[in-house]
Each structure stands twice: as structure tokens, then as C-alpha cells.
Design an enzyme around this catalytic site. Structure first.
Site, PDB file in Angstrom:
ATOM      1  N   ASP A  70     -18.958  -7.198  -9.309  1.00 15.53           N
ATOM      2  CA  ASP A  70     -18.514  -5.837  -9.619  1.00 15.53           C
ATOM      3  C   ASP A  70     -19.730  -5.035 -10.076  1.00 15.53           C
ATOM      4  O   ASP A  70     -20.604  -5.569 -10.767  1.00 15.53           O
ATOM      5  CB  ASP A  70     -17.443  -5.874 -10.729  1.00 15.53           C
ATOM      6  CG  ASP A  70     -16.542  -4.651 -10.705  1.00 15.53           C
ATOM      7  OD1 ASP A  70     -17.068  -3.526 -10.812  1.00 15.53           O
ATOM      8  OD2 ASP A  70     -15.318  -4.814 -10.560  1.00 15.53           O
TER       9      ASP A  70
ATOM     10  N   TYR B 102      -9.740   8.604   2.701  1.00 14.15           N
ATOM     11  CA  TYR B 102      -9.461   7.354   1.989  1.00 14.15           C
ATOM     12  C   TYR B 102      -8.654   6.405   2.881  1.00 14.15           C
ATOM     13  O   TYR B 102      -9.044   5.251   3.111  1.00 14.15           O
ATOM     14  CB  TYR B 102      -8.704   7.654   0.683  1.00 14.15           C
ATOM     15  CG  TYR B 102      -8.089   6.430   0.051  1.00 14.15           C
ATOM     16  CD1 TYR B 102      -8.884   5.389  -0.416  1.00 14.15           C
ATOM     17  CD2 TYR B 102      -6.702   6.300  -0.062  1.00 14.15           C
ATOM     18  CE1 TYR B 102      -8.319   4.247  -0.967  1.00 14.15           C
ATOM     19  CE2 TYR B 102      -6.133   5.166  -0.615  1.00 14.15           C
ATOM     20  CZ  TYR B 102      -6.944   4.146  -1.065  1.00 14.15           C
ATOM     21  OH  TYR B 102      -6.373   3.013  -1.608  1.00 14.15           O
TER      22      TYR B 102
ATOM     23  N   LYS C  86      -9.646   2.763   4.975  1.00 10.29           N
ATOM     24  CA  LYS C  86      -8.911   1.502   4.797  1.00 10.29           C
ATOM     25  C   LYS C  86      -8.408   0.989   6.154  1.00 10.29           C
ATOM     26  O   LYS C  86      -8.462  -0.209   6.439  1.00 10.29           O
ATOM     27  CB  LYS C  86      -7.743   1.701   3.827  1.00 10.29           C
ATOM     28  CG  LYS C  86      -8.177   1.915   2.382  1.00 10.29           C
ATOM     29  CD  LYS C  86      -8.782   0.649   1.787  1.00 10.29           C
ATOM     30  CE  LYS C  86      -9.129   0.786   0.316  1.00 10.29           C
ATOM     31  NZ  LYS C  86      -9.667  -0.431  -0.281  1.00 10.29           N
TER      32      LYS C  86
ATOM     33  N   TYR D  73      -0.807  -2.036  -0.178  1.00  8.19           N
ATOM     34  CA  TYR D  73      -0.113  -1.833  -1.453  1.00  8.19           C
ATOM     35  C   TYR D  73       0.602  -0.492  -1.432  1.00  8.19           C
ATOM     36  O   TYR D  73       0.028   0.506  -0.988  1.00  8.19           O
ATOM     37  CB  TYR D  73      -1.067  -1.746  -2.636  1.00  8.19           C
ATOM     38  CG  TYR D  73      -2.166  -2.764  -2.733  1.00  8.19           C
ATOM     39  CD1 TYR D  73      -2.057  -4.043  -2.189  1.00  8.19           C
ATOM     40  CD2 TYR D  73      -3.327  -2.428  -3.418  1.00  8.19           C
ATOM     41  CE1 TYR D  73      -3.089  -4.949  -2.333  1.00  8.19           C
ATOM     42  CE2 TYR D  73      -4.360  -3.334  -3.563  1.00  8.19           C
ATOM     43  CZ  TYR D  73      -4.243  -4.591  -3.011  1.00  8.19           C
ATOM     44  OH  TYR D  73      -5.274  -5.478  -3.148  1.00  8.19           O
ATOM     45  N   PHE D  74       1.790  -0.482  -2.033  1.00  3.70           N
ATOM     46  CA  PHE D  74       2.432   0.800  -2.282  1.00  3.70           C
ATOM     47  C   PHE D  74       1.883   1.320  -3.624  1.00  3.70           C
ATOM     48  O   PHE D  74       0.677   1.412  -3.741  1.00  3.70           O
ATOM     49  CB  PHE D  74       3.963   0.666  -2.110  1.00  3.70           C
ATOM     50  CG  PHE D  74       4.279   0.705  -0.614  1.00  3.70           C
ATOM     51  CD1 PHE D  74       3.864  -0.352   0.214  1.00  3.70           C
ATOM     52  CD2 PHE D  74       4.859   1.800  -0.021  1.00  3.70           C
ATOM     53  CE1 PHE D  74       4.051  -0.298   1.603  1.00  3.70           C
ATOM     54  CE2 PHE D  74       5.061   1.860   1.354  1.00  3.70           C
ATOM     55  CZ  PHE D  74       4.656   0.817   2.161  1.00  3.70           C
TER      56      PHE D  74
ATOM     57  N   LEU E 184       0.255   9.347 -11.486  1.00  3.18           N
ATOM     58  CA  LEU E 184       1.416   9.719 -12.294  1.00  3.18           C
ATOM     59  C   LEU E 184       1.540   8.895 -13.584  1.00  3.18           C
ATOM     60  O   LEU E 184       1.695   9.467 -14.672  1.00  3.18           O
ATOM     61  CB  LEU E 184       2.686   9.557 -11.441  1.00  3.18           C
ATOM     62  CG  LEU E 184       3.981   9.960 -12.139  1.00  3.18           C
ATOM     63  CD1 LEU E 184       3.974  11.432 -12.505  1.00  3.18           C
ATOM     64  CD2 LEU E 184       5.181   9.638 -11.242  1.00  3.18           C
TER      65      LEU E 184
END
Ligand code: NAD
Ligand code: UFG
Length: 344
Positions: free
Chosen positions: A33, A152, A156, A179-180, A202
Site C-alpha cells: 500500500d 472510474y 474498472k 461490488y455494489f 452517503l
């Protein structure tokens, strides 16, 4: 072979929760990372929670072949690689597309090329439900058209295509997980999502309003063709998502011939922004002031998964509900008002 796994981006939100689940399953981890969007403290807490020290950190950039080679040198040998290192801010991808093509696509290419050279060919890749673009039919199946509408999602999808081509070219085992909307935190409140500055998403915005560090939530759009006019998403607890990674890795490791898999990872249940506000208020007893404002550019009305393929193939399905997502997000925020940092 060892039981060692290389995780790129393992200090981030999803990576840290996945690292914890894998440590608890007895894997040894090497994490690569560059801390572009994370903090090394997350990894100290992962080790504490797991009661394990089998986690080694290599600080470096996934686009840098020397750093990737150094990570593999530290592993000795690996069973598999989970590739989270990447960027995820939709609006930034519109203003700075080259950065997204560089980090997301070039980073994945450097990683895959290094893996190929070293003959490590088992990979789980973080993709996104936004590859479906602005769909009209629900729930979304993996075979439905992919029409990404921003850089984006385009980057992907480009990586998915590159990896599919690799699978066709040789003896790889690769899973692309779409992923959602991952939210929530580990129930201990020790690790969670730590956005820098004003949150785009959110849940972190809601928890900061609940904490009093922001006055009210702007609800972006109330005229969408959804049950109450606000945007609908398939929110997924990050611990369910972390477990989906360990199930995927374990599934790939059982395959004895080349294997390519693309899976939706979601719950199959969509909630609107107003549903989430109400759910958060009920789960925590707190009130979330909000105002309805205009749509946010680039947002789609609705995304909702069909999660059946993941259930059939992995035996995995999400087990945590919206109330738990809200409770765990709030527990993390309350215990860590400035995230992993000393000041916000
Ligand atoms: P995150 O930003 O918390 O984690 C990404 C990690 O990658 C961070 O630790 C960051 O420091 C690291 N990183 C970034 N660029 C790097 C580089 N060049 N070299 C090495 N490390 C680098 O994000 P997350 O929410 O944990 O997402 C993980 C992955 O899942 C990302 O690829 C993201 O695009 C994808 N994804 C996220 C979501 C979401 O809503 N969170 C949804 C779909 C897909
Ligand atoms: N929203 C608000 N107010 C806010 C933030 C969001 O009303 O302050 C609304 C949005 O308009 C949308 C919903 O809440 O209707 C969810 O928005 P998020 O920003 O939380 O999530 P997105 O669906 O826009 O995108 C997220 C990640 C992407 C990822 C995608 C799918 O940011 O990286 O989920 O996985 F690709």
C-alpha cells in the site's frame, strides 16, 4: 505452496476488513500500500483484532514494478493475490481521467505482468457495479450489458477485459467482483471507512451529521423514477464483502484448471436515500436533518444486484441487514470522530 496472500491496497476500507477475515482464517498476509488514501494505523488495529502478527507491510506503489517485486520477494511464495489498490471517486475521475487510467489500469497491468513473470496466477480483482452504467432493468445480472458512463467505471471495465484476456491466454484463475455499495464497519468500532475531507459517499456523510460535525445532509435528487424519488442503491455490509473475498479466494484455490469468474457482490435489496436516513434514525435513535437538493451530476437513479450467481458458485450471500450497517457505521464514527488521524 504456503498459505500466504498478497493484498494490494490492504490498508484501505475494504482491504483492512478483508485482511482481518483472512488472518482469522489462518492466512499469512503481505500488504502492499502507498497510503494514498489510508493510514498504517488501520493495519495495527487489524493485527490487534485478529490477535495475529502474520501481517507484513510493504510500503510502495502498485504501478512501480520494483515495489511489486519487493512485495513478492517478501512473500517468498503466494497462494493468491487480492488487488484492492485503486482509486474510487467518480467525480475526480471525470476531472482527472488520466490519474484513473494510470492508477487503476496501469497499476493492474504492472501487478499482472509481475505475477505472470513469477508464475503466480491466482487473482481477485475489485470491480464495481457502476460498470452497468445507467441500467433500466433490475435486478442486474452479470451477463447484462456493461455501458460505463464515467472514467472510474471505464477503467474498472478495462481491467476486467484485460484480465479476461489473460485467462484466455494461459493458466490463470481470476475473479472480478463487482461490488455494489459497501458500507458499515467492523462491529468492534476499531476499523472503518476514513474519508479525507468532506465525504462523497452517503454513509460517512450521515454519520458525520449524526456526530454534529456537519449540519445536515443534502439529498441529491428527489425526482428520480424510484419509489420515493431519491436514488436507490444496494448497500452491503463491509464484513459481508470481506467474507465474499475469502469465499472467492478459497473457491479459486480449489480450481485445478484455468478459471474466470465475474460476480455481483450485493444483497439484492435496494434502499433509497430516504430509506437509509429512516433506517439510520431507527437503528441509532439519532435524528438526521436533511434537505432535498438537485441531482448530483453523474448519479444514476438505481443500482440493484441479482446476487444469485455468487450464492450458487461460492455459497456466499450477505447476512447483515441495513440496521446493522447503520449501527456499525455509527459505532465506528462515535469511537473515532477523526478517523485514524488525530485531527479531522
Ligand atoms: P480505499 O481508498 O479505502 O482503499 C484503496 C487502498 O489502495 C488505499 O489503502 C490506498 O492507499 C491504496 N492505494 C491507492 N493507490 C495505490 C497505489 N498506486 N499503490 C498502492 N496502493 C494504493 O478504497 P476501498 O473502498 O477500500 O476500495 C478498494 C477497491 O475497491 C478500490 O479499487 C475501489 O476502486 C474498489 N471499489 C470500491 C467501492 C466502494 O464503494 N468503496 C465500490 C466498488 C469498487
Ligand atoms: N447521496 C446523497 N447525499 C450525499 C451523498 C450521496 O443524497 O451526500 C446519494 C447519491 O445521490 C446516491 C446515493 O446517495 O443516490 C449513494 O451515493 P454514494 O456516493 O454513497 O454511492 P455511489 O452509488 O454514488 O457510488 C459508490 C462509490 C463508487 C462505487 C459505487 C458502486 O462511490 O466508487 O458506489 O459500488 F463504484
Amino acid at each position: 505452496m504456503t498459505n500466504r496472500v498478497l493484498i494490494t491496497g490492504g490498508a484501505g476500507f475494504i482491504g483492512s476488513h478483508t485482511a482481518l477475515v483472512l488472518l482469522e482464517q489462518g492466512y499469512e498476509l503481505v500488504i502492499l500500500d502507498n497510503f494514498d488514501n489510508s493510514n498504517p494505523k488501520a493495519l495495527d488495529r487489524v493485527k490487534d483484532l485478529a490477535g495475529s502478527k502474520a501481517l507484513e507491510l510493504v510500503e510502495g506503489d502498485v504501478r512501480d514494478p520494483t515495489a511489486v517485486n519487493r512485495a513478492f520477494d517478501n512473500c517468498g511464495s503466494v497462494e493468491g493475490v487480492i488487488h484492492f489498490a485503486g482509486l474510487k471517486a467518480v467525480s475526480e475521475s471525470v476531472t482527472n481521467p488520466l490519474r484513473y487510467w494510470d492508477v487503476n489500469v496501469n497499476g493492474s497491468r504492472v501487478l499482472a505482468a509481475t505475477m505472470e513473470k513469477r508464475n503466480f496466477r491466482t487473482l481477485v480483482f475489485s470491480s464495481t457495479s457502476t460498470v452497468y452504467g445507467e441500467p433500466e432493468n433490475f435486478p442486474l445480472h452479470e451477463e447484462m450489458p456493461t455501458v460505463p458512463v464515467h472514467p472510474y467505471a471505464q477503467t474498472k471495465l478495462a481491467v476486467e477485459q484485460m484480465l479476461n484476456a489473460l485467462c484466455r491466454s494461459g493458466n490463470w484463475r481470476i475473479a472480478c467482483l463487482r461490488y455494489f455499495n459497501p458500507v458499515g464497519a467492523h462491529p468492534s468500532g476499531r476499523i472503518g471507512e476514513d474519508p479525507l475531507g468532506i465525504p462523497n459517499n452517503l454513509f460517512p456523510f450521515i454519520t458525520q451529521v449524526a456526530a454534529g460535525s456537519r449540519k445536515k445532509l443534502n439529498v441529491f435528487g428527489s425526482d428520480y423514477p424510484t419509489h420515493d424519488g431519491t436514488g436507490v442503491r444496494d448497500y452491503l455490509h463491509v464484513m459481508d464483502l470481506a467474507e465474499a473475498h475469502s469465499s472467492t479466494l478459497n473457491h479459486l484455490l480449489k480450481q485445478t484448471s484455468p478459471h474466470q469468474l465475474t460476480l455481483n457482490i450485493g444483497t439484492g435489496c435496494g434502499f433509497s436515500v430516504l430509506d437509509v436516513i429512516r433506517g439510520f434514525e431507527e437503528a441509532t435513535g439519532l435524528s438526521i436533518p436533511y434537505q432535498l437538493v438537485s441531482r448530483r451530476p453523474g448519479d444514476v437513479p438505481k443500482l440493484e444486484a441479482c446476487p444469485q450467481k455468487a450464492k450458487n458458485i461460492l455459497g456466499w450471500s450477505a447476512t447483515r441487514d441495513l440496521a446493522q450497517m447503520c449501527r456499525d457505521s455509527w459505532a465506528w464514527q462515535r469511537a473515532n470522530p477523526t478517523g485514524y488521524r488525530d485531527v479531522l
